[in-house]
Design an enzyme around this catalytic site. Structure first.
Site, PDB file in Angstrom:
ATOM      1  N   TYR A 132       0.820  -1.209   0.000  1.00  0.00           N
ATOM      2  CA  TYR A 132       0.000   0.000   0.000  1.00  0.00           C
ATOM      3  C   TYR A 132       0.853   1.258   0.000  1.00  0.00           C
ATOM      4  CZ  TYR A 132       0.387  -0.550   5.147  1.00  0.00           C
ATOM      5  OH  TYR A 132       0.839  -0.726   6.433  1.00  0.00           O
ATOM      6  N   ASP A 170      -4.365  -4.799  18.126  1.00  0.00           N
ATOM      7  CA  ASP A 170      -5.653  -4.866  17.432  1.00  0.00           C
ATOM      8  C   ASP A 170      -6.747  -5.529  18.272  1.00  0.00           C
ATOM      9  OD1 ASP A 170      -4.508  -3.567  15.318  1.00  0.00           O
ATOM     10  OD2 ASP A 170      -4.494  -5.292  13.970  1.00  0.00           O
TER      11      ASP A 170
END
Length: 184
Positions: A132, A170
């Site tokens: 990305y 997370d």
């Protein structure tokens, strides 16, 4: 290059033109001029990132706050992932909604995720290389996220609960309902 709009304003699927012959294939993974012409957006990418993940790895839902917010152009180099974008722009008609798409080495699709969105992906293949580009530099103090299994979002990550592999960070992200300000 072909651009396809998603239900989330400003979030686009990019379908490159792939040339194949007996040697293999070739495609232009990004062209600034074509991107701007087709989307009407000017984006200057300043950082490229890549991750390698095994099946079940779920990364997300991540974003950066304030002046360190990032737009991302994401794609899979090898393998397959379910890619997810969540609109966190409080003034948006699609605030709190998400879009998901399978990205893999066969379709070569990319997803443009604008600033003001959370982003994440789950790895569906045995191994995936995910790439990305970001339009802003990483800033640790500005990183944040939303819990991947937030019931308000009801995202189907295409994995069994027992398969999901998360970072410690997370596992403890807040719910969307815990946000009290606009994080663009």
């Amino acid at each position: 290059m072909e651009i396809e709009k998603t239900p989330l304003e400003g979030c686009f699927i990019i379908k490159p033109r792939v040339f194949k012959d007996e040697r293999g294939s070739f495609f232009e993974s990004f062209n600034q001029e074509k991107f701007e012409k087709l989307t009407g957006k000017t984006v200057r990418f300043v950082q490229n990132n890549q991750s390698i993940s095994s099946r079940g790895v779920l990364r997300g839902l991540h974003f950066q706050k304030g002046k360190f917010a990032q737009a991302k152009l994401v794609r899979v180099i090898s393998g397959e992932v379910l890619d997810v974008a969540v609109d966190l722009r409080r003034d948006s008609k699609t605030f709190g909604e998400h879009f998901s798409i399978v990205l893999n080495e066969t379709n070569n699709y990319q997803l443009f995720v604008p600033r003001g969105f959370a982003h994440g992906f789950s790895t569906l293949s045995e191994r995936a290389i995910f790439s990305y580009q970001c339009d802003n530099f990483y800033h640790q103090e500005s990183e944040s996220g939303v819990l991947y299994k937030d019931p308000q979002l009801s995202i189907d990550w295409k994995l069994k609960d027992s398969e999901v592999l998360l970072s410690q960070k997370d596992k403890v992200l807040p719910l969307l309902s815990d946000f009290t300000e606009n994080y663009m």
